[in-house]
Design a protein around this motif. Sequence first.
Motif, PDB file in Angstrom:
ATOM      1  N   UNK A 198      -4.296 -42.068  -3.030  1.00 31.31           N
ATOM      2  CA  UNK A 198      -4.729 -42.539  -4.350  1.00 31.31           C
ATOM      3  C   UNK A 198      -5.704 -41.532  -4.972  1.00 31.31           C
ATOM      4  N   UNK A 199      -5.801 -41.586  -6.270  1.00 32.76           N
ATOM      5  CA  UNK A 199      -6.792 -40.762  -6.968  1.00 32.76           C
ATOM      6  C   UNK A 199      -7.982 -41.661  -7.328  1.00 32.76           C
ATOM      7  N   UNK A 200      -9.187 -41.167  -7.073  1.00 32.72           N
ATOM      8  CA  UNK A 200     -10.396 -41.959  -7.271  1.00 32.72           C
ATOM      9  C   UNK A 200     -11.174 -41.412  -8.466  1.00 32.72           C
ATOM     10  N   UNK A 201     -11.343 -42.257  -9.454  1.00 35.13           N
ATOM     11  CA  UNK A 201     -12.047 -41.875 -10.674  1.00 35.13           C
ATOM     12  C   UNK A 201     -13.415 -42.556 -10.689  1.00 35.13           C
ATOM     13  N   UNK A 202     -14.443 -41.807 -10.304  1.00 37.85           N
ATOM     14  CA  UNK A 202     -15.811 -42.306 -10.304  1.00 37.85           C
ATOM     15  C   UNK A 202     -16.598 -41.693 -11.472  1.00 37.85           C
ATOM     16  N   UNK A 203     -15.935 -41.452 -12.576  1.00 38.09           N
ATOM     17  CA  UNK A 203     -16.597 -40.898 -13.758  1.00 38.09           C
ATOM     18  C   UNK A 203     -17.767 -41.784 -14.167  1.00 38.09           C
ATOM     19  N   UNK A 204     -18.972 -41.173 -14.227  1.00 42.61           N
ATOM     20  CA  UNK A 204     -20.200 -41.888 -14.629  1.00 42.61           C
ATOM     21  C   UNK A 204     -20.494 -43.082 -13.725  1.00 42.61           C
ATOM     22  N   UNK A 205     -20.023 -43.045 -12.495  1.00 36.49           N
ATOM     23  CA  UNK A 205     -20.286 -44.154 -11.568  1.00 36.49           C
ATOM     24  C   UNK A 205     -21.755 -44.147 -11.146  1.00 36.49           C
ATOM     25  N   UNK A 206     -22.206 -45.322 -10.711  1.00 41.73           N
ATOM     26  CA  UNK A 206     -23.601 -45.495 -10.314  1.00 41.73           C
ATOM     27  C   UNK A 206     -23.638 -46.004  -8.877  1.00 41.73           C
ATOM     28  N   UNK A 207     -24.163 -45.174  -7.964  1.00 38.50           N
ATOM     29  CA  UNK A 207     -24.276 -45.540  -6.558  1.00 38.50           C
ATOM     30  C   UNK A 207     -25.746 -45.824  -6.257  1.00 38.50           C
ATOM     31  N   UNK A 208     -26.055 -47.114  -5.996  1.00 37.68           N
ATOM     32  CA  UNK A 208     -27.446 -47.522  -5.828  1.00 37.68           C
ATOM     33  C   UNK A 208     -28.083 -46.982  -4.564  1.00 37.68           C
ATOM     34  N   UNK A 209     -27.439 -47.234  -3.434  1.00 34.50           N
ATOM     35  CA  UNK A 209     -28.039 -46.886  -2.155  1.00 34.50           C
ATOM     36  C   UNK A 209     -27.378 -45.680  -1.532  1.00 34.50           C
ATOM     37  N   UNK A 210     -27.537 -45.572  -0.213  1.00 34.85           N
ATOM     38  CA  UNK A 210     -26.932 -44.452   0.508  1.00 34.85           C
ATOM     39  C   UNK A 210     -25.409 -44.554   0.465  1.00 34.85           C
ATOM     40  N   UNK A 211     -24.766 -43.407   0.336  1.00 37.74           N
ATOM     41  CA  UNK A 211     -23.308 -43.336   0.297  1.00 37.74           C
ATOM     42  C   UNK A 211     -22.847 -42.452   1.451  1.00 37.74           C
ATOM     43  N   UNK A 212     -22.015 -43.012   2.317  1.00 34.60           N
ATOM     44  CA  UNK A 212     -21.511 -42.263   3.470  1.00 34.60           C
ATOM     45  C   UNK A 212     -20.024 -41.976   3.277  1.00 34.60           C
ATOM     46  N   UNK A 213     -19.735 -40.801   2.750  1.00 31.73           N
ATOM     47  CA  UNK A 213     -18.360 -40.342   2.586  1.00 31.73           C
ATOM     48  C   UNK A 213     -18.052 -39.234   3.594  1.00 31.73           C
ATOM     49  N   UNK A 214     -18.772 -39.214   4.693  1.00 29.40           N
ATOM     50  CA  UNK A 214     -18.557 -38.161   5.695  1.00 29.40           C
ATOM     51  C   UNK A 214     -17.203 -38.356   6.375  1.00 29.40           C
ATOM     52  N   UNK A 215     -16.497 -37.245   6.575  1.00 28.49           N
ATOM     53  CA  UNK A 215     -15.232 -37.282   7.286  1.00 28.49           C
ATOM     54  C   UNK A 215     -14.078 -37.897   6.524  1.00 28.49           C
ATOM     55  N   UNK A 216     -14.238 -38.133   5.229  1.00 28.60           N
ATOM     56  CA  UNK A 216     -13.163 -38.746   4.459  1.00 28.60           C
ATOM     57  C   UNK A 216     -12.147 -37.694   4.035  1.00 28.60           C
ATOM     58  N   UNK A 217     -10.972 -38.158   3.602  1.00 28.61           N
ATOM     59  CA  UNK A 217      -9.909 -37.253   3.162  1.00 28.61           C
ATOM     60  C   UNK A 217      -9.426 -37.677   1.779  1.00 28.61           C
ATOM     61  N   UNK A 218      -9.658 -36.806   0.799  1.00 31.28           N
ATOM     62  CA  UNK A 218      -9.150 -37.020  -0.546  1.00 31.28           C
ATOM     63  C   UNK A 218      -7.900 -36.159  -0.715  1.00 31.28           C
ATOM     64  N   UNK A 219      -6.722 -36.766  -0.573  1.00 32.94           N
ATOM     65  CA  UNK A 219      -5.485 -35.995  -0.686  1.00 32.94           C
ATOM     66  C   UNK A 219      -5.188 -35.619  -2.130  1.00 32.94           C
ATOM     67  N   UNK A 229     -26.170 -40.631  -7.823  1.00 33.07           N
ATOM     68  CA  UNK A 229     -26.348 -41.026  -6.421  1.00 33.07           C
ATOM     69  C   UNK A 229     -27.838 -41.228  -6.193  1.00 33.07           C
ATOM     70  N   UNK A 230     -28.263 -42.492  -6.137  1.00 26.85           N
ATOM     71  CA  UNK A 230     -29.680 -42.798  -6.043  1.00 26.85           C
ATOM     72  C   UNK A 230     -30.237 -42.649  -4.637  1.00 26.85           C
ATOM     73  N   UNK A 231     -29.390 -42.743  -3.643  1.00 23.62           N
ATOM     74  CA  UNK A 231     -29.828 -42.582  -2.263  1.00 23.62           C
ATOM     75  C   UNK A 231     -29.219 -41.347  -1.643  1.00 23.62           C
ATOM     76  N   UNK A 232     -29.132 -41.367  -0.340  1.00 22.61           N
ATOM     77  CA  UNK A 232     -28.521 -40.257   0.393  1.00 22.61           C
ATOM     78  C   UNK A 232     -27.030 -40.210   0.102  1.00 22.61           C
ATOM     79  N   UNK A 233     -26.490 -39.008  -0.131  1.00 23.62           N
ATOM     80  CA  UNK A 233     -25.058 -38.816  -0.367  1.00 23.62           C
ATOM     81  C   UNK A 233     -24.520 -37.883   0.711  1.00 23.62           C
ATOM     82  N   UNK A 234     -23.654 -38.416   1.549  1.00 22.09           N
ATOM     83  CA  UNK A 234     -23.157 -37.656   2.698  1.00 22.09           C
ATOM     84  C   UNK A 234     -21.654 -37.413   2.555  1.00 22.09           C
ATOM     85  N   UNK A 235     -21.276 -36.144   2.293  1.00 23.38           N
ATOM     86  CA  UNK A 235     -19.873 -35.725   2.219  1.00 23.38           C
ATOM     87  C   UNK A 235     -19.562 -34.732   3.340  1.00 23.38           C
TER      88      UNK A 235
END
Length: 491
Positions: A198-219, A229-235
């Motif tokens: 899938x395609x993920x459209x987070x245009x102007x998205x608001x992430x309140x806390x920590x976001x853990x996107x480590x190890x993910x796969x965006x095909x 990203x108001x908290x920790x952002x992990x890619x």
Amino acid sequence: MPLPRLGRGLRSSKLPALIVLSWVAASTLICLLSLAAWWALDRPEWRPGEAIGPGQAGEILRMAFAVVAGLGGTALLVIAYKRQSGEEKRLFTERFTTAVGQLGEANVAVSLGGVHALAHLADDAPTPGLRQMCVDVLCAYLRIPKPETPSMLTERTEEMLGAYQERTATYESMREVRTTIAHIVSRRLRAESPWSECRFDFLNAYFDGDVDFSGIKFARGGNFSGAEFRGKADFSKSEFSEKIDFKGAKFYGPTHFEESSHRGDLDLEGTTFHGTASFRGASFEGSASFRSARFLGSSNFSKSTFSRVANFSGIRCGKRIEFKGVEFSDKADFTNSAFKRDADMSGCAFMGETNFMNASFGRDTYFQNSDFLSNVDLRNMNFMGHTVFDDARFGAKAHFSGSHFKSSSSFLRSRFTEGHFRTVSFGGRAAFASSRFTGETSFTGSIFHSGADFVGDDPPGTEAGGSCPKGLVNERGESAAGVLLPGRWTL
């Protein structure tokens, strides 16, 4: 949100065509099987026999009826399949409508139920298009804007302020919903899941806390432009197969892209990193743009690889930044960049054209052991702290003309194929001992305010080698005051 008409059931205009196509496919299969049997029997010749008797005629009729029955059965299977498909879509539409309604409720518990319902719908979606629709709704929820602050003008009323406070309280109460959506997306993308298509459209998205996107796969890449990203952002260790867009995004907490893999283009133009930012060990196979990005905390790109154009023009770094051991296979652009604190670019490999024109370094700068295999433009730069180019290798033209070294500068054991140091201002003492000039090099118009050493403290093997650069010796064979040159250059 308008919902597509998924449960219309059979479409009478398409059904006859599907039945005919199924008959054609079945007939073709029968012919192919008959041909294979004929070939397996060593292709016997057809010989006309005697007149067909009643028994043979009955056998032929039975075979004909069997074929007709088979074709009729095929048609019934097509009709049953279409009916089942239509029923599945109808049920999907009902579940989808209910889940979207729950997500829009003001009650947190009901909204959370809608989130999980949409996630399960996406898991069970019969088609990729329906799965994408569920994902789009979840992403859209994160794009709901925060309530605007009331005007500070005199016409602001207590009623306006009360309404704003109510909207803000409602928005904050939904923080758990937004956090849950982020967690669901990360879990689905980290495992083997059809969500990765899938395609993920987070245009102007608001992430309140920590976001853990480590190890993910965006095909299919993704869009995070304008996101907060108001908290920790992990890619870290994430994989992006197509273009990923973070243009104008804001990271307020620590940001991690360590060992991430970018097969498509990466756009971080105008992005602001308020906390630390680490891209250590990341690989960029497509072009990477950090143009006009702001690094307000310390940042680290060490051991990263850039296979295509790397654009760092106009970046602003408020604290220490490291590029140790980075490999730039294509063009590297740092024009008009500003580094307020220490910058460590030691051990880098600049294989394509490199441009630092008009860049400024506010503290100590390190380029020792770096290789510049193509032309490098270092004109009109400002080095305010101690600058080190020890053991650097310049394989093509190196332009330092018009630059200013306020403090000491060191080029010990450096190698210059063609160096241009015209009108350079060396405020501190410049050290070029054991450096080597193999091609035409010029210091014409340069000023050594505190002198320069082209000869080291230990005479054996510490003199600069190669031909004497222009501008270091006057017509009488004399060097400028405070400039120590090898004796053979002044003969």
